[in-house]
Design a protein around this motif. Structure first.
Motif, short mmCIF file in Angstrom:
data_model
loop_
_atom_site.label_atom_id
_atom_site.label_comp_id
_atom_site.label_asym_id
_atom_site.label_seq_id
_atom_site.Cartn_x
_atom_site.Cartn_y
_atom_site.Cartn_z
N ARG A 43 -6.07 -7.18 65.22
CA ARG A 43 -5.54 -6.03 64.49
C ARG A 43 -4.03 -6.13 64.39
O ARG A 43 -3.37 -6.73 65.23
N ARG A 61 -7.01 -8.36 53.16
CA ARG A 61 -7.01 -6.99 52.62
C ARG A 61 -6.46 -6.03 53.67
O ARG A 61 -6.64 -6.24 54.87
N ASP A 63 -7.49 -3.19 54.74
CA ASP A 63 -8.46 -2.62 55.67
C ASP A 63 -8.82 -3.61 56.78
O ASP A 63 -9.19 -3.20 57.89
N GLN A 64 -8.66 -4.93 56.51
CA GLN A 64 -8.92 -5.91 57.55
C GLN A 64 -7.90 -5.84 58.68
O GLN A 64 -8.18 -6.24 59.81
N ASP A 66 -6.84 -3.34 60.22
CA ASP A 66 -7.17 -2.33 61.22
C ASP A 66 -8.54 -2.55 61.84
O ASP A 66 -8.89 -1.87 62.82
N GLN A 67 -9.34 -3.47 61.31
CA GLN A 67 -10.73 -3.58 61.72
C GLN A 67 -11.03 -4.82 62.57
O GLN A 67 -12.18 -5.02 62.97
N ALA A 452 -3.98 -2.06 46.48
CA ALA A 452 -4.52 -1.68 47.78
C ALA A 452 -3.46 -1.78 48.87
O ALA A 452 -3.38 -0.93 49.77
N TRP A 456 -2.01 1.41 51.11
CA TRP A 456 -2.03 1.34 52.58
C TRP A 456 -0.64 1.59 53.14
O TRP A 456 -0.47 2.32 54.13
#
Length: 468
Positions: A43, A61, A63-64, A66-67, A452, A456
């Motif tokens: 992360r 991306r 979202d990656q 944080d995941q 995106a 973010w």
């Protein structure tokens, strides 16, 4: 000796202010047969703003970010454990000595790990980019070298691999595991087609090899980006024994030997051809014995007797070496240190063995017991980094005042409009606008990716403003 082939994908380009987001390590035996493979993703730490350009290049991306399954601290810890478990070995990558190694050093420091772990006992460091350059110089034609759209030679991993039949598509490039596998395939190819180059350069994977050649006082061949020059080693930097001064003997020393101390100091920084070349002996330099590489010197080379005579002039001159010694001592004396602990890897001194033992213990303890160790660290940089990690990883273990200090530090780190060396949210949002203006209007995928990224970044910025 076995090898550890690795690659990192990072949040940005400056090693001091960015972190690895992906890491891949492949452990192979001396026949390059795989023994183990490690692929890691972490992360994004809360205090890092990723470069929009880096995200666009790697295809990561938002979202990656944080995941991912582990923290930056956990990812770096796993890399450190793998290096210890797989030693002895030669660590290998493509362009790692100038970039990935610097990223690891800076991040090992800020995460309370030994900064020079890749140079621990039993480990050597090598780079396929350096070996590729050496093979072009002394075994030309062994490897196909591609040319880019501007007619210039390209030694990028993807371009070289594709030109030589190694599968690495544009979509696969900039993924740590694909890049590590491609680097291993390129190393196999180099060993097969340019075996002498690889043999000579692996002898320089530890500083002892280049130092031996530089200290003998014999003629050597010194390689740069595109050519070899006749040279002779003169002396180690009095402040850094791994940095050696060598003289390019294609330049007549009569033009500078009688210069003043100031003139000699200017030889280290002057534009154009420099008679004094600084050689990093611990970074696999292209330093080769005369008999191994003189055949590859430029066609306008002079007789060996001329170069030997020039080397003797340098050795016998009454003042030149004394002036050079002073110049090396004062080479960076006027450099202003940055007032940030992340920027002090080289200027802040080596970490003590006692502090390193405390750091090792710090990593072993539960979070609620780590805070008590911080006051025993003698290096104030490590104290700052330990407190930072406590705030990022276990804020519930901090006293209220320490937590508030961490919160204020994080807000300032992310949102300041002052001129700082790291990327802030306001600077990243401006970078998005610059990137958008340079993108092909028909490239819908990259525009969507950039949209995106901007959303973010703005969401993070809004959260910081609301918290304030």
């Amino acid at each position: 000796m076995p090898f550890i082939v690795y690659d990192l994908e990072t949040s940005g380009l400056d090693p001091a202010w960015n972190v690895p987001l992906q890491a891949a390590l492949i452990h192979v035996d001396d026949e390059l047969r795989p023994l183990s493979e490690l692929s890691l993703r972490c992360r994004l730490p809360a205090y890092i703003v990723p470069s929009p350009g880096a995200l666009l290049t790697t295809g990561i991306r938002p979202d990656q970010l944080d995941q991912a399954p582990m923290s930056s601290l956990e990812l770096l810890g796993q890399i450190g454990r793998a290096l210890r478990a797989w030693a002895p070995a030669t660590i290998l990558g493509h362009n790692v000595l100038r970039y990935d190694e610097e990223v690891l050093r800076h991040n090992f420091l800020t995460h309370l790990l030994p900064p020079y772990a890749t140079q621990s006992t039993g480990l050597k460091r090598a780079d396929t980019l350096v070996m590729l350059r050496a093979s072009i110089l002394i075994e030309p034609g062994a490897i196909t070298v591609p040319v880019d759209g501007n007619g210039k030679r390209s030694l990028k991993l993807g371009a070289v691999c594709r030109a030589n039949g190694i599968a690495l598509t544009e979509d696969e490039a900039h993924d740590a595991l694909f890049d590590a596998r491609a680097t291993l395939a390129l190393f196999r190819l180099l060993r097969e087609r340019a075996p002498r180059s690889v043999e000579l350069m692996l002898a320089n994977a530890h500083k002892s090899g280049p130092i031996r050649l530089l200290s003998r006082g014999d003629l050597i061949c010194l390689g740069g980006q595109s050519a070899l020059v006749p040279a002779v080693g003169v002396m180690a930097n009095p402040n850094n024994a791994t940095s050696w001064a060598a003289l390019d003997l294609s330049i007549d020393p009569a033009s500078y030997l009688d210069g003043s101390a100031e003139d000699v100091a200017g030889l280290l920084t002057r534009s154009g051809a420099r008679p004094v070349r600084m050689v990093k002996t611990n970074a696999q330099p292209i330093v080769l014995a005369w008999e191994d590489a003189q055949h590859a010197l430029p066609a306008d080379r002079l007789d060996d007797a001329v170069y030997n005579d020039r080397a003797r002039q340098v050795r016998r001159h009454p003042t030149f070496q004394r002036h050079l010694t002073e110049a090396l001592k004062n080479r960076f004396a006027d450099r202003e240190p940055l007032p940030y602990p992340e920027a002090t890897l080289y200027s802040g001194g080596f970490l003590s063995d006692a502090d390193m033992r405390i750091c090792a213990r710090w990593h072993e303890l539960p979070w609620d017991q780590r805070g008590a160790l911080v006051k025993h660290l003698g290096d104030v940089r490590l104290q700052a980094f330990a407190n930072r990690q406590m705030f990022l990883e276990a804020p519930e273990c901090l006293a209220p005042e320490a937590w508030r200090k961490g919160r204020d530090w994080l807000r300032e780190r992310l949102t300041t409009e002052t001129d700082v060396p790291w990327l802030t949210l306001p600077k990243a949002i401006r970078e998005v606008a610059e990137l958008r203006s340079s993108l092909d209007a028909q490239d819908a995928d990259r525009h969507a990716h950039l949209d995106a990224i901007e959303r973010w970044l703005r969401e993070r910025s809004d959260r910081q403003q609301m918290a304030a």
